[in-house]
Design a protein around this motif. Structure first.
Motif, mmCIF file in Angstrom:
data_model
loop_
_atom_site.group_PDB
_atom_site.id
_atom_site.type_symbol
_atom_site.label_atom_id
_atom_site.label_comp_id
_atom_site.label_asym_id
_atom_site.label_seq_id
_atom_site.Cartn_x
_atom_site.Cartn_y
_atom_site.Cartn_z
ATOM 1 N N ASP A 1 0.862 -1.184 0.000
ATOM 2 C CA ASP A 1 0.000 0.000 0.000
ATOM 3 C C ASP A 1 0.895 1.230 0.000
ATOM 4 N N ARG A 2 1.032 1.852 -1.154
ATOM 5 C CA ARG A 2 1.899 3.015 -1.266
ATOM 6 C C ARG A 2 1.428 4.178 -0.401
ATOM 7 N N THR A 3 0.121 4.255 -0.200
ATOM 8 C CA THR A 3 -0.403 5.372 0.597
ATOM 9 C C THR A 3 -0.004 5.262 2.062
ATOM 10 N N ALA A 4 0.418 4.061 2.479
ATOM 11 C CA ALA A 4 0.818 3.881 3.879
ATOM 12 C C ALA A 4 2.235 4.395 4.148
ATOM 13 N N LEU A 5 2.981 4.691 3.082
ATOM 14 C CA LEU A 5 4.338 5.193 3.269
ATOM 15 C C LEU A 5 4.309 6.597 3.857
ATOM 16 N N PRO A 6 5.284 6.938 4.685
ATOM 17 C CA PRO A 6 5.320 8.297 5.228
ATOM 18 C C PRO A 6 5.552 9.317 4.124
ATOM 19 N N GLU A 7 4.892 10.410 4.220
ATOM 20 C CA GLU A 7 5.000 11.441 3.194
ATOM 21 C C GLU A 7 6.346 12.147 3.307
ATOM 22 N N VAL A 8 7.065 12.218 2.191
ATOM 23 C CA VAL A 8 8.365 12.882 2.168
ATOM 24 C C VAL A 8 8.152 14.344 1.792
ATOM 25 N N PRO A 9 8.557 15.256 2.650
ATOM 26 C CA PRO A 9 8.350 16.674 2.324
ATOM 27 C C PRO A 9 9.187 17.076 1.119
ATOM 28 N N PRO A 10 8.633 17.822 0.192
ATOM 29 C CA PRO A 10 9.405 18.230 -0.989
ATOM 30 C C PRO A 10 10.550 19.159 -0.604
ATOM 31 N N ALA A 11 11.644 19.056 -1.345
ATOM 32 C CA ALA A 11 12.792 19.925 -1.080
ATOM 33 C C ALA A 11 12.433 21.361 -1.417
ATOM 34 N N SER A 12 13.035 22.273 -0.675
ATOM 35 C CA SER A 12 12.779 23.687 -0.927
ATOM 36 C C SER A 12 13.510 24.130 -2.191
ATOM 37 N N PHE A 13 13.109 25.265 -2.717
ATOM 38 C CA PHE A 13 13.745 25.802 -3.920
ATOM 39 C C PHE A 13 15.239 26.034 -3.686
ATOM 40 N N ASP A 14 15.588 26.594 -2.533
ATOM 41 C CA ASP A 14 17.003 26.867 -2.237
ATOM 42 C C ASP A 14 17.808 25.577 -2.142
ATOM 43 N N ASP A 15 17.217 24.543 -1.552
ATOM 44 C CA ASP A 15 17.915 23.262 -1.456
ATOM 45 C C ASP A 15 18.173 22.682 -2.836
#
Length: 231
Positions: A32-46
């Protein structure tokens, strides 16, 4: 009468096999892919910092190869000013690459905005990819801007060239050491050894040329140093 050998079942115990046969296979839940923890997107500066770091690594590799070729030719001694000028040229090439990728992202975004449905491969962009493509375009544009600023910084160019020079010398020294390890036990410094000096230097140049070609192949693999890093 021959002695009868005990069977495996008698040694281990018949009951053990019975329990093994009676054991049910464990049932696994479907992934179940939805059960994976959500990875926060990298910021523009990163994203910009990471892309800049990868671009600099590719640039140092290209500059190192230039220095090795110059060493093989033996036409001029190493000079800090010429090295800094070569560093500016390499950075300019990286600026062009980043600018071209930003323009390509813009073109792909315009085309993707008119496509619905799902992608069939990683470069098949559709309307859902427009935001990521716009983000990618902005990141590449910013990287090009930063690289252009760095190529106008004398201190940065000197440090950039020095690191590439050190890497070039390490590679040249490694080839020389390998050649010495192979030939040192057989070396006898005599008239014949001196006469064969040109041939030895030619063979060493061939070894270094192979090292440069390997490095160039690695550089080609980094043709898009920011691939897969954004969007």
């Amino acid at each position: 009468m021959a002695e009868r050998r005990a069977s495996v079942g008698e040694v281990i115990g018949v009951g053990w096999f019975s329990r093994l046969r009676g054991r049910r296979r464990a049932k696994f839940k479907p992934f179940d892919r939805t059960a994976l923890p959500e990875v926060p997107p990298a910021s523009f500066d990163d994203m910009v910092d990471d892309g800049l770091m990868m671009a600099e690594a590719a640039g140092r590799l290209a500059l190192k190869n230039r220095f090795i070729v110059q060493a093989l030719r033996g036409e001029e001694p190493y000079d800090d000013q010429r090295a800094a000028a070569a560093a500016r040229e390499v950075l300019y090439e990286l600026v062009q690459e980043a600018d071209e990728t930003a323009e390509l992202s813009q073109e792909e975004r315009a085309a993707a905005s008119n496509r619905d449905g799902r992608s069939t491969h990683q470069h098949d962009y559709h309307r859902a990819d427009v935001l990521n493509l716009r983000r990618r375009e902005k990141v590449y544009a910013e990287i090009a801007k930063r690289l252009w600023q760095l190529r106008e910084d004398p201190e940065y160019l000197a440090a950039f060239a020095a690191r590439a020079r050190d890497a070039a010398w390490e590679e040249v020294a490694e080839v020389i050491e390998q050649r010495l390890d192979r030939e040192w036990p057989e070396i006898e410094v005599d008239a014949e050894y001196e006469l064969a000096r040109y041939e030895r230097m030619r063979e060493l140049a061939l070894d270094l040329d192979l090292a440069v070609r390997r490095a160039e192949r690695r550089r080609e693999e980094l043709d898009d140093p920011f691939a897969g890093f954004v969007g």
